[in-house]
Design a protein around this motif. Sequence first.
Motif, PDB file in Angstrom:
ATOM      1  N   GLY A  90      -7.100  -6.160   2.602  1.00 31.22           N
ATOM      2  CA  GLY A  90      -8.217  -5.900   3.515  1.00 31.22           C
ATOM      3  C   GLY A  90      -7.831  -5.736   4.982  1.00 31.22           C
ATOM      4  N   GLU A  91      -6.680  -5.127   5.242  1.00 32.71           N
ATOM      5  CA  GLU A  91      -6.330  -4.911   6.651  1.00 32.71           C
ATOM      6  C   GLU A  91      -7.239  -3.845   7.254  1.00 32.71           C
ATOM      7  N   GLU A  92      -7.588  -2.854   6.435  1.00 28.63           N
ATOM      8  CA  GLU A  92      -8.415  -1.781   7.004  1.00 28.63           C
ATOM      9  C   GLU A  92      -9.391  -1.186   5.993  1.00 28.63           C
ATOM     10  N   LEU A  93     -10.289  -2.047   5.512  1.00 27.71           N
ATOM     11  CA  LEU A  93     -11.408  -1.536   4.716  1.00 27.71           C
ATOM     12  C   LEU A  93     -12.496  -1.111   5.706  1.00 27.71           C
TER      13      LEU A  93
ATOM     14  N   TYR B 110       1.615  11.461  11.059  1.00 25.68           N
ATOM     15  CA  TYR B 110       0.804  11.559   9.838  1.00 25.68           C
ATOM     16  C   TYR B 110      -0.117  10.360   9.652  1.00 25.68           C
ATOM     17  N   TRP B 111      -0.241   9.551  10.705  1.00 25.89           N
ATOM     18  CA  TRP B 111      -1.056   8.336  10.660  1.00 25.89           C
ATOM     19  C   TRP B 111      -2.494   8.645  10.210  1.00 25.89           C
ATOM     20  N   HIS B 112      -2.931   8.002   9.149  1.00 24.91           N
ATOM     21  CA  HIS B 112      -4.298   8.143   8.614  1.00 24.91           C
ATOM     22  C   HIS B 112      -4.631   9.589   8.252  1.00 24.91           C
ATOM     23  N   THR B 113      -3.609  10.339   7.828  1.00 26.99           N
ATOM     24  CA  THR B 113      -3.858  11.683   7.320  1.00 26.99           C
ATOM     25  C   THR B 113      -3.400  11.763   5.863  1.00 26.99           C
TER      26      THR B 113
ATOM     27  N   ASN C 180       3.587   5.413   4.460  1.00 34.12           N
ATOM     28  CA  ASN C 180       4.098   4.606   5.574  1.00 34.12           C
ATOM     29  C   ASN C 180       3.111   3.491   5.915  1.00 34.12           C
ATOM     30  N   ASP C 181       1.835   3.851   6.019  1.00 34.41           N
ATOM     31  CA  ASP C 181       0.795   2.885   6.403  1.00 34.41           C
ATOM     32  C   ASP C 181       0.277   2.180   5.152  1.00 34.41           C
ATOM     33  N   GLY C 182       1.044   1.231   4.691  1.00 33.49           N
ATOM     34  CA  GLY C 182       0.659   0.488   3.488  1.00 33.49           C
ATOM     35  C   GLY C 182       1.865   0.245   2.609  1.00 33.49           C
TER      36      GLY C 182
ATOM     37  N   MET D  90      -4.126  -0.878  11.139  1.00 36.98           N
ATOM     38  CA  MET D  90      -4.189  -1.429  12.481  1.00 36.98           C
ATOM     39  C   MET D  90      -5.000  -0.504  13.345  1.00 36.98           C
ATOM     40  N   ARG D  91      -5.322  -0.948  14.522  1.00 40.37           N
ATOM     41  CA  ARG D  91      -6.180  -0.160  15.393  1.00 40.37           C
ATOM     42  C   ARG D  91      -5.446   0.186  16.670  1.00 40.37           C
TER      43      ARG D  91
HETATM   44 ZN   LIG Z   1      -3.840   2.168   8.923  1.00 41.39          ZN
END
Ligand SMILES: [Zn+2]
Length: 327
Positions: free
Chosen positions: A180-183, A292-295, A148-150, A1-2
Amino acid sequence: MRRRGLWACLIILGMLAGVGVTMLSRSWTTPAKAAAAPAPAPIDAARAYGYLKAICGLGPRPAGSAANTRQRAMVAAHFKKMGAAVREQPFEANDPRTGAKVAMANLIAAWYPERTQRVVLGAHYDTRPFPDQELDPARRSLPFLGANDGASGVALLMEIAHHLDGLPTPWGVDLILFDGEELVYGQEGEYFLGSKAFARAYDESVRSRRATSRYVAALVLDMVGDRNLQIDQEQHSYNFTFNLVQEVWGVARRLKATAFRNRIGMAVNDDHLPLIEAGIPAIDLIDFDYPYWHTARDLPEQCSGESLAQVGRVVTAWLAQPRPQQR
Ligand SMILES: [Zn+2]
């Protein structure tokens, strides 16, 4: 998500909330009476957490990767074993770097397929291609496991699948994995490819009168595994699908699911927005306050089975709430 970059049309609609909310909410009935208080399903926190670890064990799972396909097959087999009618919804998109075609697929697992009034419980199952929020550029080449993110949303759907057969819900239930939520490699790029493909197909089937069922609600589960779980009322959900937010948070209050906070959080663009655009009352259950989002540190140890279970209890109790006459 953005985090940022709101869709212009949705902002305008949001400003005209009086009109937008009324229109989108009309298909949603008033919350069930307090007397109706079904118990949640006996969600197994340890088993849910086991699923999260198993998914992460596949490695990074970006759209188009072999691990992404392996995950889809693993979850499809699980859903079938739990009694669902399972199908894939294939679609194609372009690799944002090369323009090459990437084969993607949503996974749709239907319980009570004969029911014409249905709900979606959805989660994206692809992971970000690399941990773009790492401050040290060297760390951006580390694998991104997306616990968490996925994985969290998918793991919770796998656990919920154990409880749908016999759950006293009036609806058909579709558990959906969105691809493909965040390719996306920079901050800009096209998000939500899977939910857009799903929404497009649904919208076309309704418009052409081929649809044999209608979706009356959708809950998107994203980042629901943080061991310090705090789920605010996501702002787009609040603006566009207020009654559904009220219903779900009402169940959370009754169950003393304290991770659900009675406050409006930030606006998060996520897979619920394409569904809303297709006329499905949808909300996003998301804890965006995750360090830890996107890390590369978005790992299973940052998550907990009890967090997953708390959301699972609210979702299943919400499903089981007696409804006034079917809409
Ligand atoms: Zn994400």
